[in-house]
Design an enzyme around this catalytic site. Structure first.
Site: not given
Length: 623
Positions: A2, A49, A363
């Site tokens: 958010c 949000r 990763g």
């Protein structure tokens, strides 16, 4: 994930127009809902949000405690929220939602800032007490989520992005030291910010503020350079690392929206995708490549890895045309100038992936934790008397013109030249030199106010860099939050995509940091712990493949498709009015790059371009 924003200690009411524009500047971070609350004395909190856990409206923010005294705005995820909820429930806490936001709110109410030590996740939050008019800000251990601060006599303003602070009237004057370091390193090292007076809350830190009490900062987590070494064999350590990484991936698979994984075919992303596939099956994976540019393309290796793992794989193939048709959208995502050119790849990867999923595993972080960069091998060589003597002897034979990244051979020559130069410096100066992308002379001679002192991050460096672990601690304190994680946050949030990084689970980091340097790199072999732990889980090709950065043909582009955009900003009247750069040396560097090119000049000119594109956009925001 958010976007959050707030102002505590404000002396004057804010108009509805200002509040709306401030929230809208963060809409890309949270497209699903936006709201703000204005409290007594004009204090306010705002939130945008991106719904990932408990998608219902009951979990929208700002979130209020049942008693009405406490409010929370929060950007991030608590991956162990189920366990935390269970513990709080056993202590008598009643919950109204299934969101991790309410878990954080109730935990802070019950235990204060000490609750953060129990959290496994990434976050930046503001917890407001309406009774005391005090706000508690917090940032996750590794600095995965950003939080910008501006403190003045008008109180404390804070936000997930700079643009929102501009909307709140923060004066935007350029910090000369930050500009110098940005041009040199391609990013602004934390806690510096390019805007004078604005700082970034440090990772692993909380900040309490009230108009009466001022600011109190507390460090609750450190990447500990004096961590006790665990008495484990190499095999035991590799097994334990594997177990902790597998657990970290499992925690990060929890979501109420679709989850996928990036897959380049390298060791790091292949490990994450392999674990995710084993845990859930049918995982969707994504890689990116360049049409007609084999040196920069990873799709063929990623395809073979995906087949071996059994994932549902999709290649995103870019062309120069596609990249430059969207280049203005890319520059729009630059909340603060950021010139790591691999951000172009990440931007397009996230933009395409968002069409299918809302959460992606990555990763990122493995290189800084387990020792994966070429510079890590270079450090071990620089500490070896034999290699030091050898490179000292052949240094005069190494061409100073070996500065291109355009092919594997040219790139190796460039690396060898930088290795030889770095070996002639003290360990701290060597770190700073190897971290730079541009030539310091180019930076200093083009700035109106050049900064000549030590880099701001010198204070974050170990006093002596005597082994690989010292170097890794420095990377975790500097490169990770300022470069790698900033890149992922800004580029993913531009497309409202949440990216999770299991290698930076603090349990993984703490274990790795407690292990000897030799467990990570030995000879020319990097990431030994990961190779050992996952050797039976991945195709052998993954481990045999040379390290390949997430790069773009920047040297070519600065001479071709970026050339006109760069040159439009190298105009004397414009530069004189701006008061930051000198026209004549800039023109000389630009013309030299057009004729000869090179990694350092292209990096400098690209950094200059990104800054100017940001400058043009940020000055359009009312503040």
């Amino acid at each position: 994930m958010c976007g959050i924003v707030g102002w505590i200690g404000n002396n004057a009411p804010l108009s509805s127009k200002v509040l709306l524009s401030t929230l809208n500047s963060l809409k890309h971070r949270g497209p699903d809902h936006g709201n703000h609350v204005v409290f007594e004395h004009n204090n306010f909190l705002g939130h945008r949000r991106l719904a990932v856990i408990d998608l219902e409206a009951r979990s929208n923010q700002p979130m209020k405690s049942p008693c009405g005294r406490y409010w929370l705005v929060y950007n991030g995820e608590l991956f162990n929220h189920a366990d935390l909820r269970h513990n709080l429930s056993n202590s008598g806490t009643a919950f109204l939602t299934s969101s991790d936001t309410e878990v954080l709110l109730q935990g802070l109410m019950a235990y204060g800032k000490d609750f953060i030590k129990e959290v496994n996740g990434f976050f930046a939050f503001a917890f407001y007490d309406t009774l005391t008019q005090e706000v508690l800000l917090g940032r996750d251990r590794m600095g995965i989520k950003p939080l910008y601060l501006f403190h003045s006599e008008d109180g404390l303003r804070f936000s997930s992005e700079l643009k929102a602070l501009k909307s709140l009237g923060v004066p935007f004057h350029i910090n000369p030291q930050a500009l110098n370091e940005y041009l040199l390193y391609s990013y602004v090292p934390e806690p510096l910010c390019l805007v004078d007076g604005v700082v970034k809350l440090s990772p692993g830190t909380t900040l309490q503020y009230s108009s009466k009490g001022g600011i109190i900062q507390t460090r609750y987590y450190n990447v500990d350079e004096s961590a006790p070494q665990k008495a484990l064999s190499f095999t035991e350590a590799a097994t334990m690392c594997k177990e902790k990484i597998e657990y970290a991936v499992g925690l990060r698979m929890v979501a109420d929206v679709p989850v996928g994984s990036f897959l380049s075919g390298g060791i790091d992303s292949s490990i994450i995708a392999s674990i995710a596939q084993k845990l859930h099956g049918g995982i969707q994976t994504y890689s990116i490549g360049f049409e007609g540019r084999n040196f920069f393309d990873e799709t063929s290796v990623a395809n073979r890895t995906a087949i071996a793992l059994g994932t549902k794989h999709e290649n995103i193939v870019l062309s120069d045309e596609k990249i430059f048709n969207h280049i203005d959208l890319f520059f729009d995502a630059m909340d603060e100038p950021f010139a790591d050119s691999s951000a172009i790849n990440v931007f397009h990867l996230c933009k395409c992936v968002k069409e299918h999923i809302t959460v992606a595993l990555s990763g990122d972080g493995a290189d800084e934790v387990f020792g994966g960069y070429n510079k890590h091998r270079a450090l071990r060589m620089s500490l070896n008397p034999f290699y030091r003597s050898l490179l000292s002897a052949i240094r005069p034979l190494l061409s100073t013109g070996s500065s291109s990244r355009g092919s594997m051979l040219k790139n190796k020559a460039r690396q060898l030249h930088r290795l030889s130069i770095g070996m002639g410096k003290s360990t701290r100066a060597r770190y700073a030199y190897w971290a730079a992308f541009s030539n310091p002379n180019d930076v200093h001679r083009t700035l109106v106010n050049p900064y000549q002192g030590n880099p701001s991050f010198y204070d974050l460096l170990p006093k002596k860099i005597e082994c690989l672990n010292d170097f890794l601690y420095a990377d975790q304190n500097i490169i990770l939050p300022s470069d790698m994680l900033t890149k992922v946050d800004k580029m993913s949030m531009a497309s409202s995509l949440e990216v999770r990084v299991p290698f930076l689970d603090h349990h993984v980091v703490d274990l790795a940091n407690s292990l000897p340097s030799s467990f990570k790199i030995k000879g020319s072999t990097t990431k030994r712990l990961l190779r050992k732990g996952f050797k039976n889980d991945l195709p052998s090709e993954v481990f045999l493949r040379p390290k390949h950065g997430f790069e773009v043909p920047l040297e070519e582009w600065t001479k071709t498709v970026f050339s006109d955009r760069i040159e439009q900003f190298i105009q004397k009247d414009f530069l004189d009015a701006q008061g930051l750069f000198l026209y004549k040396p800039l023109r000389q560097i630009f013309e030299s790059n057009q004729k000869e090119g090179g990694a350092e000049t292209s990096a400098f000119l690209y950094s200059f371009l990104v800054f100017q594109e940001w400058w043009a956009r940020i000055n359009l925001i009312d503040g």
